[in-house]
Design a protein around this motif. Sequence first.
Motif, PDB file in Angstrom:
ATOM      1  N   THR A 121       0.859  -1.173   0.000  1.00 17.00           N
ATOM      2  CA  THR A 121       0.000   0.000   0.000  1.00 17.00           C
ATOM      3  C   THR A 121       0.905   1.237   0.000  1.00 17.00           C
ATOM      4  O   THR A 121       2.082   1.160   0.352  1.00 17.00           O
ATOM      5  CB  THR A 121      -0.921   0.041   1.240  1.00 17.00           C
ATOM      6  OG1 THR A 121      -0.105   0.070   2.418  1.00 17.00           O
ATOM      7  CG2 THR A 121      -1.840  -1.169   1.276  1.00 17.00           C
ATOM      8  N   ALA A 123       0.489   5.927  -0.002  1.00 12.31           N
ATOM      9  CA  ALA A 123      -0.401   7.087   0.012  1.00 12.31           C
ATOM     10  C   ALA A 123       0.385   8.311  -0.411  1.00 12.31           C
ATOM     11  O   ALA A 123       1.574   8.438  -0.091  1.00 12.31           O
ATOM     12  CB  ALA A 123      -0.992   7.297   1.400  1.00 12.31           C
ATOM     13  N   LEU A 126      -2.658  14.885  -2.714  1.00 16.00           N
ATOM     14  CA  LEU A 126      -3.191  15.220  -4.035  1.00 16.00           C
ATOM     15  C   LEU A 126      -2.280  16.156  -4.821  1.00 16.00           C
ATOM     16  O   LEU A 126      -2.274  16.134  -6.053  1.00 16.00           O
ATOM     17  CB  LEU A 126      -4.581  15.840  -3.907  1.00 16.00           C
ATOM     18  CG  LEU A 126      -5.670  14.934  -3.327  1.00 16.00           C
ATOM     19  CD1 LEU A 126      -6.995  15.678  -3.286  1.00 16.00           C
ATOM     20  CD2 LEU A 126      -5.795  13.625  -4.092  1.00 16.00           C
ATOM     21  N   ALA A 132       2.367  10.242  -7.376  1.00 19.13           N
ATOM     22  CA  ALA A 132       1.195   9.499  -7.852  1.00 19.13           C
ATOM     23  C   ALA A 132       1.491   8.846  -9.198  1.00 19.13           C
ATOM     24  O   ALA A 132       1.103   7.694  -9.447  1.00 19.13           O
ATOM     25  CB  ALA A 132      -0.013  10.423  -7.951  1.00 19.13           C
ATOM     26  N   ARG A 136       1.317   4.812 -10.222  1.00 21.37           N
ATOM     27  CA  ARG A 136       0.541   4.291 -11.361  1.00 21.37           C
ATOM     28  C   ARG A 136       1.440   3.526 -12.341  1.00 21.37           C
ATOM     29  O   ARG A 136       1.062   2.455 -12.822  1.00 21.37           O
ATOM     30  CB  ARG A 136      -0.194   5.422 -12.074  1.00 21.37           C
ATOM     31  CG  ARG A 136      -1.390   5.961 -11.280  1.00 21.37           C
ATOM     32  CD  ARG A 136      -2.264   6.900 -12.098  1.00 21.37           C
ATOM     33  NE  ARG A 136      -1.511   8.020 -12.662  1.00 21.37           N
ATOM     34  CZ  ARG A 136      -1.246   9.159 -12.032  1.00 21.37           C
ATOM     35  NH1 ARG A 136      -1.683   9.337 -10.797  1.00 21.37           N
ATOM     36  NH2 ARG A 136      -0.564  10.121 -12.623  1.00 21.37           N
ATOM     37  N   THR A 141      -2.908   0.901  -7.887  1.00 20.75           N
ATOM     38  CA  THR A 141      -4.195   1.481  -8.264  1.00 20.75           C
ATOM     39  C   THR A 141      -4.794   2.210  -7.062  1.00 20.75           C
ATOM     40  O   THR A 141      -4.618   1.791  -5.921  1.00 20.75           O
ATOM     41  CB  THR A 141      -5.184   0.408  -8.760  1.00 20.75           C
ATOM     42  OG1 THR A 141      -5.327  -0.584  -7.744  1.00 20.75           O
ATOM     43  CG2 THR A 141      -4.690  -0.249 -10.037  1.00 20.75           C
ATOM     44  N   PRO A 142      -5.507   3.293  -7.314  1.00 32.37           N
ATOM     45  CA  PRO A 142      -6.145   4.035  -6.217  1.00 32.37           C
ATOM     46  C   PRO A 142      -7.217   3.177  -5.549  1.00 32.37           C
ATOM     47  O   PRO A 142      -7.967   2.472  -6.235  1.00 32.37           O
ATOM     48  CB  PRO A 142      -6.777   5.242  -6.898  1.00 32.37           C
ATOM     49  CG  PRO A 142      -6.193   5.305  -8.268  1.00 32.37           C
ATOM     50  CD  PRO A 142      -5.725   3.936  -8.610  1.00 32.37           C
ATOM     51  N   ASP A 145      -9.601   7.588  -0.518  1.00 37.64           N
ATOM     52  CA  ASP A 145      -9.083   8.881  -0.075  1.00 37.64           C
ATOM     53  C   ASP A 145      -8.452   8.736   1.301  1.00 37.64           C
ATOM     54  O   ASP A 145      -8.783   7.826   2.064  1.00 37.64           O
ATOM     55  CB  ASP A 145     -10.216   9.901  -0.007  1.00 37.64           C
ATOM     56  CG  ASP A 145     -10.848  10.160  -1.370  1.00 37.64           C
ATOM     57  OD1 ASP A 145     -10.139  10.044  -2.390  1.00 37.64           O
ATOM     58  OD2 ASP A 145     -12.054  10.473  -1.405  1.00 37.64           O
ATOM     59  N   THR A 154      -4.549  10.354  -1.605  1.00 38.70           N
ATOM     60  CA  THR A 154      -5.115   9.131  -2.160  1.00 38.70           C
ATOM     61  C   THR A 154      -4.299   7.946  -1.669  1.00 38.70           C
ATOM     62  O   THR A 154      -3.072   8.006  -1.621  1.00 38.70           O
ATOM     63  CB  THR A 154      -5.069   9.160  -3.712  1.00 38.70           C
ATOM     64  OG1 THR A 154      -5.776  10.312  -4.161  1.00 38.70           O
ATOM     65  CG2 THR A 154      -5.690   7.911  -4.314  1.00 38.70           C
ATOM     66  N   ARG A 155      -4.996   6.864  -1.298  1.00 38.00           N
ATOM     67  CA  ARG A 155      -4.346   5.604  -0.934  1.00 38.00           C
ATOM     68  C   ARG A 155      -4.302   4.714  -2.168  1.00 38.00           C
ATOM     69  O   ARG A 155      -5.242   4.709  -2.963  1.00 38.00           O
ATOM     70  CB  ARG A 155      -5.100   4.898   0.185  1.00 38.00           C
ATOM     71  CG  ARG A 155      -4.955   5.666   1.488  1.00 38.00           C
ATOM     72  CD  ARG A 155      -4.898   4.826   2.743  1.00 38.00           C
ATOM     73  NE  ARG A 155      -4.016   3.692   2.785  1.00 38.00           N
ATOM     74  CZ  ARG A 155      -2.695   3.723   3.046  1.00 38.00           C
ATOM     75  NH1 ARG A 155      -2.085   4.866   3.233  1.00 38.00           N
ATOM     76  NH2 ARG A 155      -1.998   2.624   3.104  1.00 38.00           N
ATOM     77  N   TYR A 156      -3.213   3.983  -2.298  1.00 41.39           N
ATOM     78  CA  TYR A 156      -2.997   3.077  -3.425  1.00 41.39           C
ATOM     79  C   TYR A 156      -2.685   1.685  -2.898  1.00 41.39           C
ATOM     80  O   TYR A 156      -2.246   1.515  -1.760  1.00 41.39           O
ATOM     81  CB  TYR A 156      -1.807   3.550  -4.272  1.00 41.39           C
ATOM     82  CG  TYR A 156      -2.053   4.810  -5.039  1.00 41.39           C
ATOM     83  CD1 TYR A 156      -2.402   4.764  -6.382  1.00 41.39           C
ATOM     84  CD2 TYR A 156      -1.944   6.056  -4.435  1.00 41.39           C
ATOM     85  CE1 TYR A 156      -2.631   5.934  -7.101  1.00 41.39           C
ATOM     86  CE2 TYR A 156      -2.169   7.221  -5.140  1.00 41.39           C
ATOM     87  CZ  TYR A 156      -2.506   7.146  -6.472  1.00 41.39           C
ATOM     88  OH  TYR A 156      -2.735   8.294  -7.178  1.00 41.39           O
TER      89      TYR A 156
END
Length: 164
Positions: A121, A123, A126, A132, A136, A141-142, A145, A154-156
């Motif tokens: 995981t 984060a 924004l 970010a 990706r 993947t997101p 929030d 955003t958490r991924y």
Amino acid sequence: MLRLERLRADHEAALLAFERENREYFARSVPDRGDAYFAEFPARHRALLAEQASGTCHFHLVVDDGDGELIGRVNLVDAEDAVADLGYRIGERAAGRGAATAAVGEVCRLAASAYGLRALTAAVTLDNAASAAVLRRTGFTPVGDTVLDGRPGTRYRRALDAAH
């Protein structure tokens, strides 16, 4: 090319120099670590090594293979139930040249093959578009929030398998 080196006791001086050199640069996109971080660095370094020895964290330096220069860090923390949280930072001199993407890709491979993790995981705030984009590009993947140090983010998540 770059390589990841698992954090060792003899990395202390180089890591402190890297953090000092890049302090202002990092503070533009993430909260500053504060003066105490630098004043107490030797004790913090020993604490990181103890966490790593316990198996709950895996800390790495990102080293430029060409000149041996420390250009960043990439870490897996709070490993539990085969999932860990990813964090990374690349120094200003190496930024924008693919080092973060390469380091994150490599630590994803290590996470699955060497550390037995099944997912990671991460984060980002924004306003940190570069981080970010790295996530990706490396298969994250997101998933929702979050708020990081009072800032929206955003958490991924990325699933891992032994082949990656």
